[in-house]
Design a protein around this motif. Structure first.
Motif, PDB file in Angstrom:
ATOM      1  N   TYR A   3       0.838  -1.203   0.000  1.00 21.19           N
ATOM      2  CA  TYR A   3       0.000   0.000   0.000  1.00 21.19           C
ATOM      3  C   TYR A   3       0.875   1.256   0.000  1.00 21.19           C
ATOM      4  O   TYR A   3       0.630   2.191  -0.764  1.00 21.19           O
ATOM      5  N   LEU A  44      -7.181   2.761  -4.045  1.00 22.21           N
ATOM      6  CA  LEU A  44      -6.491   1.724  -3.284  1.00 22.21           C
ATOM      7  C   LEU A  44      -7.277   1.264  -2.057  1.00 22.21           C
ATOM      8  O   LEU A  44      -6.691   0.913  -1.032  1.00 22.21           O
ATOM      9  N   ALA A  45      -8.580   1.222  -2.153  1.00 25.07           N
ATOM     10  CA  ALA A  45      -9.408   0.827  -1.004  1.00 25.07           C
ATOM     11  C   ALA A  45      -9.107  -0.606  -0.562  1.00 25.07           C
ATOM     12  O   ALA A  45      -8.994  -0.883   0.642  1.00 25.07           O
ATOM     13  N   LYS A  46      -8.954  -1.510  -1.501  1.00 24.12           N
ATOM     14  CA  LYS A  46      -8.684  -2.913  -1.168  1.00 24.12           C
ATOM     15  C   LYS A  46      -7.338  -3.048  -0.451  1.00 24.12           C
ATOM     16  O   LYS A  46      -7.235  -3.737   0.569  1.00 24.12           O
ATOM     17  N   GLN A  47      -6.315  -2.380  -0.954  1.00 23.30           N
ATOM     18  CA  GLN A  47      -4.990  -2.448  -0.343  1.00 23.30           C
ATOM     19  C   GLN A  47      -4.978  -1.770   1.030  1.00 23.30           C
ATOM     20  O   GLN A  47      -4.311  -2.227   1.953  1.00 23.30           O
ATOM     21  N   ARG A  48      -5.736  -0.672   1.168  1.00 24.89           N
ATOM     22  CA  ARG A  48      -5.820   0.025   2.443  1.00 24.89           C
ATOM     23  C   ARG A  48      -6.478  -0.861   3.495  1.00 24.89           C
ATOM     24  O   ARG A  48      -6.023  -0.928   4.638  1.00 24.89           O
ATOM     25  N   ASP A  49      -7.528  -1.562   3.109  1.00 25.76           N
ATOM     26  CA  ASP A  49      -8.199  -2.466   4.050  1.00 25.76           C
ATOM     27  C   ASP A  49      -7.283  -3.610   4.461  1.00 25.76           C
ATOM     28  O   ASP A  49      -7.253  -4.007   5.625  1.00 25.76           O
ATOM     29  N   ALA A  50      -6.522  -4.148   3.512  1.00 30.04           N
ATOM     30  CA  ALA A  50      -5.585  -5.226   3.824  1.00 30.04           C
ATOM     31  C   ALA A  50      -4.491  -4.737   4.772  1.00 30.04           C
ATOM     32  O   ALA A  50      -4.092  -5.448   5.701  1.00 30.04           O
TER      33      ALA A  50
END
Length: 80
Positions: A3, A44-50
């Motif tokens: 991220y 980058l919502a998916k990467q931020r959540d991860a």
């Protein structure tokens, strides 16, 4: 880590594009930071959540094991 690298890449690309458009000086860095923050928030919502899940698990592991200071204090209490 992914991220952070992706955010840095977005920032660098944004600085490059703004520089090619003709913006210069410290203003290019400021405007690029604002634009890169908005783009990374949206893209980058998916990467931020991860990353958030990873940090949450890491923090939970740290709170489960006693710190060295706590272990030393417990050993001193047992010795007296």
């Amino acid at each position: 880590m992914i991220y952070s690298l992706l955010r840095l890449a977005i920032f660098i690309v944004t600085v490059g594009v703004l520089y090619l458009v003709g913006m210069g000086g410290w203003l290019v860095v400021l405007v690029a930071a604002i634009i890169a923050a908005a783009v990374s928030y949206l893209a980058l919502a998916k990467q931020r959540d991860a990353a958030a899940v990873f940090l949450e698990h890491r923090a939970a592991r740290r709170t489960r094991r006693p710190s060295t200071a706590d272990a030393d204090a417990a050993a001193e209490d047992d010795a007296s």
